[in-house]
Each structure stands twice: as structure tokens, then as C-alpha cells.
Design a protein around this motif. Structure first.
Motif, PDB file in Angstrom:
ATOM      1  N   PRO A   1       0.393  -1.092   0.128  1.00 44.55           N
ATOM      2  CA  PRO A   1      -0.146   0.222   0.052  1.00 44.55           C
ATOM      3  C   PRO A   1       0.818   1.033   0.007  1.00 44.55           C
ATOM      4  O   PRO A   1       0.493   2.352  -0.719  1.00 44.55           O
ATOM      5  CB  PRO A   1      -0.815  -0.055   1.026  1.00 44.55           C
ATOM      6  CG  PRO A   1      -1.140  -1.496   1.695  1.00 44.55           C
ATOM      7  CD  PRO A   1       0.280  -2.768   0.433  1.00 44.55           C
TER       8      PRO A   1
ATOM      9  N   LEU B   1      -4.299  12.489  -3.534  1.00 47.20           N
ATOM     10  CA  LEU B   1      -4.631  13.052  -2.634  1.00 47.20           C
ATOM     11  C   LEU B   1      -4.613  14.681  -2.175  1.00 47.20           C
ATOM     12  O   LEU B   1      -5.238  15.406  -0.964  1.00 47.20           O
ATOM     13  CB  LEU B   1      -2.678  12.984  -2.064  1.00 47.20           C
ATOM     14  CG  LEU B   1      -2.728  11.143  -1.581  1.00 47.20           C
ATOM     15  CD1 LEU B   1      -1.665  10.842  -2.228  1.00 47.20           C
ATOM     16  CD2 LEU B   1      -2.878  10.709  -0.924  1.00 47.20           C
TER      17      LEU B   1
ATOM     18  N   LEU C   1      -3.874   7.115  -4.996  1.00 48.07           N
ATOM     19  CA  LEU C   1      -2.584   7.855  -5.093  1.00 48.07           C
ATOM     20  C   LEU C   1      -2.239   9.327  -5.867  1.00 48.07           C
ATOM     21  O   LEU C   1      -1.619  10.041  -5.264  1.00 48.07           O
ATOM     22  CB  LEU C   1      -1.321   7.146  -5.023  1.00 48.07           C
ATOM     23  CG  LEU C   1      -0.916   5.654  -4.249  1.00 48.07           C
ATOM     24  CD1 LEU C   1       0.351   5.436  -4.444  1.00 48.07           C
ATOM     25  CD2 LEU C   1      -1.272   5.975  -2.275  1.00 48.07           C
ATOM     26  N   MET C   2      -3.033   9.768  -6.726  1.00 46.47           N
ATOM     27  CA  MET C   2      -2.890  10.711  -7.451  1.00 46.47           C
ATOM     28  C   MET C   2      -4.112  11.661  -6.987  1.00 46.47           C
ATOM     29  O   MET C   2      -4.472  12.809  -7.718  1.00 46.47           O
ATOM     30  CB  MET C   2      -3.298   9.923  -8.919  1.00 46.47           C
ATOM     31  CG  MET C   2      -2.420   8.734  -9.347  1.00 46.47           C
ATOM     32  SD  MET C   2      -0.571   9.350  -9.812  1.00 46.47           S
ATOM     33  CE  MET C   2      -0.583  10.507 -11.101  1.00 46.47           C
TER      34      MET C   2
ATOM     35  N   ILE D   1      -5.198   3.421   0.326  1.00 50.09           N
ATOM     36  CA  ILE D   1      -5.343   5.122   0.460  1.00 50.09           C
ATOM     37  C   ILE D   1      -6.029   4.547  -1.458  1.00 50.09           C
ATOM     38  O   ILE D   1      -6.169   4.688  -2.389  1.00 50.09           O
ATOM     39  CB  ILE D   1      -4.426   5.299   0.260  1.00 50.09           C
ATOM     40  CG1 ILE D   1      -3.498   6.014   1.605  1.00 50.09           C
ATOM     41  CG2 ILE D   1      -5.135   7.224   0.378  1.00 50.09           C
ATOM     42  CD1 ILE D   1      -2.602   6.928   1.880  1.00 50.09           C
TER      43      ILE D   1
ATOM     44  N   THR E   1      -2.400  10.913   5.444  1.00 44.41           N
ATOM     45  CA  THR E   1      -3.713  10.401   5.913  1.00 44.41           C
ATOM     46  C   THR E   1      -3.495   8.661   6.929  1.00 44.41           C
ATOM     47  O   THR E   1      -4.305   8.764   7.245  1.00 44.41           O
ATOM     48  CB  THR E   1      -4.157   9.632   4.218  1.00 44.41           C
ATOM     49  OG1 THR E   1      -4.494  10.785   3.329  1.00 44.41           O
ATOM     50  CG2 THR E   1      -5.249   8.294   3.915  1.00 44.41           C
ATOM     51  N   TRP E   2      -2.412   8.614   7.026  1.00 40.96           N
ATOM     52  CA  TRP E   2      -2.234   7.524   7.638  1.00 40.96           C
ATOM     53  C   TRP E   2      -2.039   7.383   9.149  1.00 40.96           C
ATOM     54  O   TRP E   2      -1.628   6.569   9.955  1.00 40.96           O
ATOM     55  CB  TRP E   2      -0.885   6.646   6.949  1.00 40.96           C
ATOM     56  CG  TRP E   2      -1.326   5.339   6.062  1.00 40.96           C
ATOM     57  CD1 TRP E   2      -2.639   4.922   6.149  1.00 40.96           C
ATOM     58  CD2 TRP E   2      -0.064   5.305   4.831  1.00 40.96           C
ATOM     59  NE1 TRP E   2      -2.702   3.721   4.401  1.00 40.96           N
ATOM     60  CE2 TRP E   2      -1.575   4.527   4.085  1.00 40.96           C
ATOM     61  CE3 TRP E   2       0.801   5.697   4.212  1.00 40.96           C
ATOM     62  CZ2 TRP E   2      -0.860   3.970   2.779  1.00 40.96           C
ATOM     63  CZ3 TRP E   2       1.424   5.191   2.982  1.00 40.96           C
ATOM     64  CH2 TRP E   2       0.974   4.427   2.006  1.00 40.96           C
TER      65      TRP E   2
ATOM     66  N   MET F   1       0.593  14.280   2.465  1.00 40.05           N
ATOM     67  CA  MET F   1      -0.548  14.148   2.686  1.00 40.05           C
ATOM     68  C   MET F   1      -0.964  12.809   2.805  1.00 40.05           C
ATOM     69  O   MET F   1      -1.497  12.140   3.608  1.00 40.05           O
ATOM     70  CB  MET F   1      -0.896  14.559   1.200  1.00 40.05           C
ATOM     71  CG  MET F   1      -1.231  16.445   0.553  1.00 40.05           C
ATOM     72  SD  MET F   1      -2.624  16.372  -0.644  1.00 40.05           S
ATOM     73  CE  MET F   1      -1.578  18.351  -0.615  1.00 40.05           C
ATOM     74  N   MET F   2      -0.010  11.369   2.115  1.00 41.22           N
ATOM     75  CA  MET F   2       0.240  10.474   2.215  1.00 41.22           C
ATOM     76  C   MET F   2       0.172   9.880   3.507  1.00 41.22           C
ATOM     77  O   MET F   2      -0.588   9.571   4.404  1.00 41.22           O
ATOM     78  CB  MET F   2       1.205   9.741   1.646  1.00 41.22           C
ATOM     79  CG  MET F   2       0.595   8.047   0.720  1.00 41.22           C
ATOM     80  SD  MET F   2       2.408   8.145  -0.702  1.00 41.22           S
ATOM     81  CE  MET F   2       1.990   6.373  -0.683  1.00 41.22           C
TER      82      MET F   2
ATOM     83  N   LEU G   1       4.651   7.045  -8.862  1.00 37.11           N
ATOM     84  CA  LEU G   1       3.860   7.617  -8.399  1.00 37.11           C
ATOM     85  C   LEU G   1       3.923   8.488  -7.876  1.00 37.11           C
ATOM     86  O   LEU G   1       2.944   9.729  -8.432  1.00 37.11           O
ATOM     87  CB  LEU G   1       1.889   6.599  -8.769  1.00 37.11           C
ATOM     88  CG  LEU G   1       1.836   5.253  -9.453  1.00 37.11           C
ATOM     89  CD1 LEU G   1       0.606   5.074  -8.777  1.00 37.11           C
ATOM     90  CD2 LEU G   1       2.075   5.577 -11.258  1.00 37.11           C
ATOM     91  N   MET G   2       4.265   9.231  -7.257  1.00 37.34           N
ATOM     92  CA  MET G   2       4.367   9.810  -5.963  1.00 37.34           C
ATOM     93  C   MET G   2       5.186  10.688  -6.398  1.00 37.34           C
ATOM     94  O   MET G   2       6.460  11.691  -6.000  1.00 37.34           O
ATOM     95  CB  MET G   2       5.236   9.843  -4.793  1.00 37.34           C
ATOM     96  CG  MET G   2       3.550   8.419  -4.305  1.00 37.34           C
ATOM     97  SD  MET G   2       2.241   8.931  -4.259  1.00 37.34           S
ATOM     98  CE  MET G   2       2.386  11.052  -2.835  1.00 37.34           C
TER      99      MET G   2
ATOM    100  N   PHE H   1       2.781  15.508  -2.316  1.00 37.84           N
ATOM    101  CA  PHE H   1       1.881  14.317  -2.151  1.00 37.84           C
ATOM    102  C   PHE H   1       1.811  13.653  -1.064  1.00 37.84           C
ATOM    103  O   PHE H   1       1.726  12.832  -0.618  1.00 37.84           O
ATOM    104  CB  PHE H   1       1.197  14.180  -3.448  1.00 37.84           C
ATOM    105  CG  PHE H   1       0.722  14.837  -4.030  1.00 37.84           C
ATOM    106  CD1 PHE H   1      -0.394  15.899  -3.861  1.00 37.84           C
ATOM    107  CD2 PHE H   1       0.138  14.625  -5.577  1.00 37.84           C
ATOM    108  CE1 PHE H   1      -0.571  17.166  -4.535  1.00 37.84           C
ATOM    109  CE2 PHE H   1      -0.715  15.648  -5.982  1.00 37.84           C
ATOM    110  CZ  PHE H   1      -0.867  16.805  -5.998  1.00 37.84           C
TER     111      PHE H   1
END
Lengths: 462, 462
Positions: free
Chosen positions: A105, B420, B417-418, B380, A174-175, A170-171, A417-418, A167
């Protein structure tokens, strides 16, 4: 043609592999400023005792607690895949297999140890874990793991990555974690770095200094520090990758890979895949094992093998490793996770022993490989991972030239992706290659000249 | 306890399921401005003939070409997982299973049809595909698929999403596509939208108008348009999800789910999971099937079932569907993929038949569910997917109240993930709930009053 090999949950490895007892010459100990070895107790202020016990362990196999496996089952065992589409594009006779660690994840291999560390900390009574992060992979992984286990998490993120990758914060949020840019104003170390250079891009070394200080500052002892790479126990937690890969290769009748490749910043994803195969190599198997690093931060290929600090402020014990010097500030390349001045002692010592053949690759070749990978295999890889991919492509093309049907295995340590800002710069032509000037290497020698030497007796077998 | 169920590649479904022939009353045809049904030829300017043949097919099963399967093997069959960690957190006796469509390289279910459409276009001789995208999931998926198949790809992305999600464009670029914000200055439709409102956030309807115009403008016929949802053949390509899920449930001895849930914007991920179970329901199985939408864009729960255009400019044929009117501009909620004014005709007609029980949920409840999911299960989720999760939590808590051990199956259509920025706004308290005022619904009736009515004879069986 099967291109994916899965394991069921009941086939997951139930022990971690520890390379330390199998190294041809004993692993050199960490030492204090006075030159004497640091005993386990010397670490207790920053790490819980149960993890330090692992750090010093000379047992080859350590049991993985069922409770940790239960957490890992969310995404483990991870798939082993064959890169048939890239093979076809390259026209190579080589067979390219890879462990896909991007399926976690958090998007990388990092949770393998983050979960274990969070769990052992929880057992020990820790309430809060502090850490540093470069590209953000580690900070995300620890945030994720602390959230699942029920711990507070505080992340110091290298400023250049913090700015390039908003981001990521933010990730982590979120956790449930708290992430700040490093150097920050929250620690003495951070304030002092900022005083010297208010515009510093930061570095992993600086962020480590801050995270350690924040842990030690809690006099109740309920705050501990966690490191995402370098240390023995961290690398050991990652060996689940290589142990799974062995079972998966066996399932499809592949006896052994000819070449094993991983990118290496601190060494953990490389070691995770490579160490179980290093065991085979030590026991006679013919395997070429290649850790790959950026030419701009050539720790393994041009750094010294010497005792050095793990962080910039010099708060950690001295560790025997390949290093560019603890004051080294790497250029702002996009593979944030590969911008560390040092290398895991276990990896470093195996390099000196001749077990590994490290390689450095320029940034643009790595992005070229990453884009070729994305347009054939599909997954957009992390910039760190692109170093492994570039080396895989080099080896696959070499196999083509030689007409040899080699089996290549590598670690797809994470997705990108990040990290798309780096790709964008690559497409815009804004990236350039950078080889570290010799003066920088010379500076390292000067910086470390008064420290104890790191010397081992090479067995000369490889 | 096994929480993941994999299928081997040779167990992948080899046919798609087409709901059309099994609908209790015949699917109403698309009609032209003159009120007469549009024949297949009416679509040939914008779609290749092979896909239109599928669009009109009344065959229950259509073979999936091996070449398409070979592309899908990169990530399919996708895992079926059980959400044991969420179940535990909720204390529910319900068993929650989900298809994890986030494992595709593009991060959602969308490549299931994007690959098929790209492949059929390639067969047909198409050189370039144009399309629109809302949240970016579809544009990414088509870029990815065109890259693999060898087609040019041009994506018109709804401006609000383009601005909120700059990384989506980079992702599409990495796979070789060209992405612009819509409305753009590149088409007549785009210029006219901008003239009316230079600050428009854009909408899927507007972007569709632009993409269609760009396809038709190529007089050579080598440019075709592609739609990521709504149409019959698109939904059919997605049924591989539900067909895999059935095999996977059978593997672990689960006869049938009691409840099937998916979020629905145009309807494709919902249909992909639900249609194979709808077949069972039509044949007597007791299954509650719930498509979920945002309260701010309540197409299924408050829209009219009527003939309406698929796009804002009125260039498409009229389709019989639930709609809020083709001039509807939805509020800028973060679930960009659920901001469409219409709904797939197949889904709409099944709703009128009583086969599905649509539900709308407010934005904040969805984010609450998404965060609970991330902190228990790990992944997420995409803001769209959070609507399905919120409904799953509602049903799991209901099962707890009733003390019933229900089996819930839902589609985890994509990761977030895109996306956030939406999570960040949620944590910052910047999001609010918004229920569409009755005037907006009344406007729809007025807008559509002169169009042919969409009427079917309900069988009244459900």
C-alpha cells in the motif's frame, strides 16, 4: 507462458535470513568516539532492546512472529513476474524476472521492515517513533505501519524532496502521521543546519540527526527512533523478498539466477533480494550480484571503506562502511532514496570481500530505462528503482551480444507515482548527468583521516 | 485464514459477459435528433466498426482475443481479498470481500476496457485515439494502453481535475500520450464553452464534445474516439472483474454474495463487478446490488430516466438513461469520476427494472470511510472508490445491528495516490457536503421535455 508466480499465504517464509554469521570474515563492530566497540546497551536510548538484540544477532535464521506475518499478508507474498514485454522489446535471449515490491500500500519494499520495527516497538512499550525520509518512501512506509500497529509517528523529510513531492506529506497524514521538512526549527540540530545555510536542500544525514534528537529528547523513554535502511536488523527484515523469490523461482523450475540486481542507497532493498542468494554464492553458486547507485552519489564505486558517522551531525556511533563522508551533501538528483553518503556495513563488507560487483549509472540513462520499462511492462518505476532497471537493460543487451540465455533477477523496489516531477523534468530536457568531481572524494579522505580504519581480512575467494 | 485469492493466468475468463440479451425488457436503442433509432453505421465516424458490432451485440458471451489477454496478464487476474482488518475494526459479523482493481499499472479498473479498445482500434487501422477524462483515471488508462498497443493518444482532461492533479498529465506523458485541459482552445466546442464562461471548471460532458470533435475533424478516418464508460461494449469489457470474482469466491467455497456494491459515475466499474451477479439475480439468486453515487451528483437516485445526450454540446445520439440533463455542471467535488450527468443505459434500465438499489452518499462520509479503510486495510482508495467503501461500512454496520453474517462483495476500483489533494482538504476541514437543490432537478425536466420519452415495460419481478 506464465509471467506471474504467486505464493499462498501459507508459503510465506517464516524466518528472516541474517547474513552476518555467514560473512567470510566477522562483521566489524560499530565503535564509539573513543574507538571502542559500542555494546548493545549503547543503543538503548534510541532503539528498543528487542531490535538491538536482532542488530547484534549472530543467528542465521530468526523467526518472524505470526502477528507480523498477519500484517504483511495485506500484500505479501509479493508477486514474482517475468518481464516478457521488455525482453521482447530488447530482443534479448535473457530471461528477466523481478520481485514486484511496488504492490505494498505504501508503494515500495519499505513496509517490510517498517511493520516489523513498529511491531517490536509496540511490544517494547514505545508510544512514538521518529524517523527521517528522503524520497518519502520510508516515511510513508513507517506512517502506514505505525497507523496499523497503533503508534504515533513523526517524520523529518529532506527538504528538497518535501518541496518536490508535496503529496508524500498528505499520504503520511492519511495514515495518521506528522511530517515536517528537514532541516526544521524543531530540533537543535535542525536550527544549526539552517543557521549555516538557510537554503540547504537538506540531506538524509541531517534528517537523521533531527529524528534522533527528537527521540532522545523524550526523557520518558517512550519515544524511539527508527531507521529505514543501513542497519543489520533492517536489512534482515527485507530478506523476506529474496526468500520468497527463491521459492517462486523453484516453483517454475529455475534453479538459480545468473545475475541478481538491486538499486542501493542505504542498501536495504538490494540486500533484501540479494542476501539469500549471497548465501548460495558463499556456498559455491555462480551468481553475479550487482548493487547499483547513481554516478552523482557513488558511495560504493568511489567512496572509501572507512569508519564514519551515519548522520551529518555525528550523533550516531561510527560504522564501518563505504562512505563519501558524513558532511557530503549530494546533488539534488531525483532518486532521493539514493542520496545517502554511506552504505549498509553488511553490504559494504561483502563488497570488500568481492561478493558484490557495484556499478554506478548516470541519471539520464536511468530515466531512459524507466520510460522503456513503463511503455513495455506498464508500471512507472520509482527513480531509485530505475537504476536497477538501467543495469538490467545493460545486462540483457550484453546477453544478447554474447548470445547467452542468462537468467536475470531484480528488485522492482517501488513505483514512481509519487515521483512524477522527475519524469516531467526528464521529458522537458531539464535533467543533466553529473559525475562527482575527484576533489569531493579527496575531501572525504581528509575528513576521515583521524578516524579508526575499517579493515577486514579478505578471503580472496570471489 | 486466507485473505487473498489468486487465479492463475490459465484460469482467466476467456469471454466477456453481455447483459443486454438478459435484460427482462429489450434495451432501448440510441436515437438520432429525428427520433429514429441510430443504426450501427451512425457511429462509424467516431468508433471503429468492430467495437460498434460489440455495442449492438445481443450475444450473451463474446470471446476475448488471446492478444488482449496477453496484455492484461501484466496485472490480471486481479486479486480477490477479504477485508479482515476492517471487519475487525467494525466488529461486524459480515464478511467483506473486494476485487482489488488498484493493482493495474494505471491504478484502476479502467485499463480493462482501454486495452480492449486500443487493440480493436489497432486492428481496424486507427492511428490516433482521442478521449476525455475526469479524475484522470480513464485518460491514464487509455494512455497506458495506447502506448502498449502502438497508437497515438490525445486526452482532453476536465479543467478542475487538470488543475487539482498536475501529476496525472505527467503520468500520461510517461506512457507517451498528449493531455490538455478542457475546455481547450483546440476545438470549436472548447472555444464556445470558454466564451460562455472563461472560468468554467469544465465537465465530462464538455470534454466529450471536444474529444469527439477532434476525432471527426480528421477526414482520413484514422482518428477515432474512445469512451471510458457508459457504452454497452465498455461495460462488457469490464465484466472480467465480476467473472474473475465468481471463480475466486467459488475457490474458497463462497456460493454467492448477499450484497454487491460498486461506485457509479458512468457505470463501468460497478457494471464490471455487478453484471455477472445480475445474471444470477435474473435467474433467481437473492442478491442485493447497490450502485453508489455522490449526493451532489445524484443521477441514479434523483435524475430522470429519459433520452438525453451523452455530451454537453449535444453531438452524440440520444441515449435512454438516468440523467441530470446534459447542461448540468456538477459541483467541484473531489470524486471527479462521479461528476457525470448521465448513467450507462444498461445500468439505468436495470435500475428501472428494480434489479439495482442505487444509493447516494455525502462526500464527508465517503472520506471518513476512505480514511478508516486506509488505516485498517492499508490501501488509500480513490475518492470515487470511497463511495463504495462508505456503502460497505453502512451495510457491515447494519449486519452487525441485525446480527447477520452477510457476505458483502465490492469493487475497489482504484487507489487514490494521485488524488491526495482531496484528502488534504478533508483533513484541513475544507470540504463540505452538498445536496443538489430541487430546482436543479426541475430544470432537467424542463430541458428534456421535448425529447422522446424513455419508457420500458417493467417486469415487476424485483
Amino acid at each position: 507462458m506464465s509471467i506471474k508466480v504467486f505464493l499462498n499465504e501459507d508459503e510465506i517464509p517464516r524466518q528472516w535470513y541474517n547474513l552476518a554469521p555467514d560473512l567470510p570474515s566477522p562483521l566489524q563492530p560499530p565503535i564509539g568516539p573513543d574507538g571502542t566497540p559500542v555494546p548493545p546497551q549503547g543503543w538503548y536510548k534510541i532503539f528498543p532492546e528487542n531490535l538491538i538484540e536482532q542488530e547484534y544477532s549472530q543467528k542465521r535464521w530468526l523467526d518472524i512472529p505470526d502477528e507480523i506475518l498477519k500484517i504483511l499478508y495485506r500484500w505479501r507474498p509479493s508477486p514474482l513476474r517475468r518481464a516478457v514485454y521488455l525482453e521482447e522489446a530488447l530482443g534479448t535471449p535473457a530471461k528477466i524476472y523481478y520481485k514486484d515490491e511496488s504492490v505494498s500500500p505504501a508503494g515500495s519494499h519499505k513496509p517490510n521492515t517498517a511493520v516489523a520495527q513498529a511491531w517490536y516497538n509496540k511490544q517494547f512499550g514505545t508510544k512514538t517513533i521518529t524517523t527521517e525520509t528522503g524520497a518519502g518512501q520510508w516515511g510513508s512506509a513507517l506512517s502506514f505501519s505505525c497507523g496499523l500497529v497503533g503508534l504515533e509517528c513523526k517524520v523529518f523529510m529532506v527538504r528538497i524532496s518535501f518541496d518536490q513531492k508535496p503529496f508524500r506529506k498528505m499520504m503520511m497524514q492519511t495514515w495518521g502521521a506528522n511530517c515536517v521538512a528537514s532541516p526544521s526549527n524543531e530540533t537543535n540540530a535542525g536550527r544549526s543546519f539552517l543557521e549555516k545555510d538557510p537554503d540547504t536542500p537538506g540531506s538524509l544525514g541531517m534528517a537523521i540527526s533531527e529524528a534522533i534528537e527528537a527521540a532522545v529528547a523524550d526523557s520518558s523513554g517512550a519515544t524511539k527512533y527508527s531507521l529505514g535502511s543501513v542497519l543489520n536488523h533492517v536489512l534482515m527484515h527485507q530478506t523476506i523478498i529474496g526468500l520468497e523469490a527463491k521459492k517462486q523461482l523453484a516453483k517454475i523450475g529455475v534453479g538459480k539466477p545468473d545475475i541478481v540486481i538491486g538499486c542501493a542507497g542505504g542498501g536495504s532493498n538490494f540486500a533484501g533480494l540479494a542476501f539469500p542468494f549471497t548465501y548460495d554464492k558463499i556456498n559455491g553458486a555462480d551468481i553475479e550480484i550487482i548493487p547499483v547507485e547513481p554516478t552523482s552519489c557513488p558511495t560504493m564505486t568511489r567512496g572509501l571503506f572507512a569508519y564514519d558517522f551515519g548522520d551529518t551531525a555525528g550523533t550516531t556511533p561510527l560504522a564501518p562502511m563505504h562512505t563519501l563522508g558524513h558532511s557530503f551533501v549530494p546533488p539534488p538528483i531525483h532518486a532521493g532514496g539514493l542520496r545517502y553518503h554511506g552504505m549498509a556495513p553488511l553490504v559494504s563488507q561483502a563488497i570488500v570481500e568481492g561478493l558484490f560487483a557495484p556499478r554506478s549509472i548516470h541519471q539520464i540513462e536511468c530515466y531512459q530505462g524507466a520510460v522503456q520499462w513503463a511503455r513495455t511492462e506498464g508500471i512507472i518505476p520509482a527513480p531509485e528503482t530505475s537504476h536497477a532497471i538501467a543495469a538490467v537493460i545493460q545486462e540483457a543487451l550484453k546477453a544478447k551480444q554474447e548470445g547467452k540465455e542468462k537468467t536475470i533477477l531484480f528488485n522492482l523496489s517501488g513505483h514512481g507515482l509519487m515521483d512524477l516531477v522527475g519524469y516531467n523534468k526528464y521529458f522537458e530536457g531539464e535533467l543533466s548527468d553529473y559525475a562527482l568531481p575527484q576533489e569531493e572524494i579527496d575531501k572525504t579522505e581528509e575528513e576521515l583521516k583521524d578516524y579508526p580504519k575499517a579493515q577486514i581480512n579478505k578471503s580472496g575467494k570471489w
